[in-house]
Design an enzyme around this catalytic site. Structure first.
Site, PDB file in Angstrom:
ATOM      1  N   SER A  21      -9.747   1.723   3.068  1.00 31.11           N
ATOM      2  CA  SER A  21      -8.886   2.527   2.133  1.00 31.11           C
ATOM      3  C   SER A  21      -7.997   1.710   1.361  1.00 31.11           C
ATOM      4  O   SER A  21      -7.095   2.156   0.453  1.00 31.11           O
ATOM      5  CB  SER A  21      -8.122   3.576   2.910  1.00 31.11           C
ATOM      6  OG  SER A  21      -7.167   2.980   3.619  1.00 31.11           O
TER       7      SER A  21
ATOM      8  N   LYS B 258       0.799  -1.037  -0.077  1.00 28.46           N
ATOM      9  CA  LYS B 258      -0.020  -0.160  -0.077  1.00 28.46           C
ATOM     10  C   LYS B 258       0.690   1.136   0.161  1.00 28.46           C
ATOM     11  O   LYS B 258       1.948   1.321   0.591  1.00 28.46           O
ATOM     12  CB  LYS B 258      -0.898   0.120   1.288  1.00 28.46           C
ATOM     13  CG  LYS B 258      -1.892   1.220   1.474  1.00 28.46           C
ATOM     14  CD  LYS B 258      -2.751   1.153   2.575  1.00 28.46           C
ATOM     15  CE  LYS B 258      -3.930   2.157   2.619  1.00 28.46           C
ATOM     16  NZ  LYS B 258      -4.697   1.996   3.950  1.00 28.46           N
TER      17      LYS B 258
ATOM     18  N   SER C  27      -9.667  -0.698   7.191  1.00 26.29           N
ATOM     19  CA  SER C  27      -9.207  -0.527   5.889  1.00 26.29           C
ATOM     20  C   SER C  27      -8.461  -1.687   5.195  1.00 26.29           C
ATOM     21  O   SER C  27      -8.126  -1.765   4.049  1.00 26.29           O
ATOM     22  CB  SER C  27      -8.201   0.470   5.710  1.00 26.29           C
ATOM     23  OG  SER C  27      -8.925   1.789   5.595  1.00 26.29           O
TER      24      SER C  27
HETATM   25  N1  GLN Z   1     -12.948   3.772   6.363  1.00 28.47           N
HETATM   26  C1  GLN Z   1     -12.327   4.079   7.709  1.00 28.47           C
HETATM   27  C2  GLN Z   1     -12.138   5.509   7.727  1.00 28.47           C
HETATM   28  O1  GLN Z   1     -12.398   6.207   6.737  1.00 28.47           O
HETATM   29  C3  GLN Z   1     -11.321   3.315   8.036  1.00 28.47           C
HETATM   30  C4  GLN Z   1      -9.975   3.722   7.222  1.00 28.47           C
HETATM   31  C5  GLN Z   1      -8.787   3.172   7.589  1.00 28.47           C
HETATM   32  O2  GLN Z   1      -8.707   1.862   8.137  1.00 28.47           O
HETATM   33  N2  GLN Z   1      -7.604   3.516   7.162  1.00 28.47           N
HETATM   34  O3  GLN Z   1     -11.461   6.192   8.570  1.00 28.47           O
END
Ligand code: GLN
Length: 468
Positions: free
Chosen positions: A150, A75, A174
């Site tokens: 994400s 990532k 994420s």
């Molecule tokens: N969807 C969650 C957010 O928008 C989690 C994001 C993540 O785990 N990096 O914060």
């Protein structure tokens, strides 16, 4: 191309001379190009082919590391020396990392090949991979749908067979949510068990790094390599090395808790049904399943979005146009440069979070929001600690719905945030969680199931997961 069930199978093909590592990585580079419309990669490292022969001869001499033969995608929020690190943000456009993150160092030490950097939501903020300066990632199962976020690119890279495995990060879901939307495995480890040295910070008391893979064995193997204490990360924790014994783990009988708060209204009926079928199977295999309570669950999303935006507003203060990446061109003075660089460099969702976070930390509101959310966090953590006095593992859906349409939720951030209902609690509590793909709904979209364990009980989590 043959369909590889797991890494050990592929490794044996390489060892027996039936597949060369060079071929393995070339196949992937070819497939990435062929499927470039998925937009899973921000950068592909074609020069990684150069390492293939060296690793292959180590494999043949039996001197190779545990991950030899494996092609892994990273990532684009994790630093790798001399490679771009953009966090899918315009503000880090053209930024190159000066050092390797600890997880990268560990992967390379075990002879993994790193094939590229994957697309993600900007600074890992999002649930759909639509907040990226590189554009959205498409779900390979249905290209009109999001892959989740994400870590959308990392999930798609594995699901579309563009690499053997990948690393993602999980601050509030994420890893688990995109794994669920794409039908693969994704593990969020215990907070502190995997070093974050070299990970770009989003919300430091929540962030964790973990693997995506096509099967539980590769997931466990990568986790065992990347976990462990690191003096470069003050939040990393001394813990026993991970030892997995899948054969004895298969024989053990577990007590599994189903929290009633996770099966209320709003859960897609097909997901509910699929999970119920798995629960029946678990019982049939001699495990005990009991209903439990996690009474503060309804406050998780609110607490999560207050605390993470507060931490993000502080962490992202460092992008000021002076030190990293993008700097606005026309500036009258220093303040102007900060304002213009940040205004032009950050995307809308990141700006929204910085504003929210600054607001909840501001004097007069701190007690009402930030401090209160900290107290709620403790209550949520205590719910889990209490539950784990009675059960070994907690089983829930990973997401309330399957992958939604691209653009479906972009107009309504709150609706997007509410989709994180089942994943944020594990980060608030600091416990590990995994997504296990358990089937498909009628339309063919993957369904995921989440298992959570107490702090540092990844072994139990992985061993039980090997039943599926
Ligand atoms: N969807 C969650 C957010 O928008 C989690 C994001 C993540 O785990 N990096 O914060």
């Amino acid at each position: 191309m043959p369909d590889y069930q797991n890494h050990s199978h592929k490794l044996s093909l390489i060892r027996d001379g039936k597949l060369s590592l060079r071929e393995n990585i070339s196949n992937y580079i070819y497939r990435i190009k062929e499927q470039s419309d998925l937009n899973a990669f921000n950068f592909v490292f074609e020069d990684s082919l150069q390492d293939a022969d060296r690793i292959e001869s180590k494999i043949k001499n039996s001197t190779a590391g545990k991950l030899a033969g494996m092609v892994i995608a990273i990532k684009d929020v994790i630093a790798m020396k001399d490679r771009p690190l953009t966090c899918s943000s315009k503000i880090l456009k053209n930024f190159t990392s000066l050092y390797d993150a600890t997880v990268i160092k560990k992967l390379i030490e075990e002879d993994a090949l790193i094939i590229g950097k994957t697309n993600c939501d900007e600074f890992a903020m999002g649930s759909s991979n639509e907040n990226s300066a590189f554009g959205p990632v498409l779900n390979p199962v249905d290209k009109s749908r999001v892959p989740g976020g994400s870590s959308g690119g990392s999930a798609v890279a594995v699901a579309a067979d563009l690499c053997d495995a990948s690393l993602g990060t999980d601050t509030g879901g994420s890893i688990r949510q995109p794994a669920s939307f794409c039908g693969i495995y994704g593990l969020k480890p215990t907070y502190g068990r995997v070093s974050r040295y070299g990970l770009t910070a989003f919300a430091s008391s929540f962030d964790s790094i973990g693997p995506f893979a096509k099967n539980i064995y590769d997931t466990a193997l990568i986790f065992s390599v990347i976990s462990g204490y690191d003096e470069n990360d003050s939040t990393s924790v001394e813990s026993d090395p991970v030892e997995l014994d899948f054969s004895s783990g298969q024989k053990k009988k577990y007590r599994i808790g189903l929290p009633k708060e996770y099966f209320g209204a709003g859960l897609n009926e097909e997901i509910r049904k699929s999970i119920a079928e798995k629960v029946e199977l678990i019982k049939k295999n001699g495990h005990e399943v009991v209903e439990i309570e996690l009474p503060h669950t309804e406050y998780a999303i609110a607490a999560y979005y207050i605390l993470t935006t507060a931490e993000a507003s502080s962490n992202l203060a460092r992008y000021d146009g002076a030190r990293y990446g993008y700097r606005s061109k026309e500036n009258k003075n220093l303040t102007d440069m900060y304002v213009n660089s940040r205004t032009e460099g950050f995307g809308d969702e990141v700006k929204r979070r910085i504003m929210l976070g600054t607001y909840v930390l501001s004097s007069g509101y701190y007690d009402a929001y930030y401090r209160k959310a900290q107290k709620v966090r403790r209550l949520i953590r205590d719910d889990f600690i209490k539950a784990f006095e009675e059960v070994d593992l907690i089983l829930t859906p990973t997401t309330p719905s399957t992958a939604f349409k691209i653009g479906e939720k972009t107009k309504d951030p709150l609706e997007m945030y509410l989709g994180d209902i089942y994943t944020t609690s594990a980060n608030l509590a600091g416990i590990p969680g995994i997504n296990i793909p358990i089937g498909k709904e009628r339309g063919g979209l993957p369904i995921g199931m989440q298992l959570m364990a107490n702090h540092f009980e990844e072994e139990k989590l992985l061993q039980f997961s090997s039943h599926f």
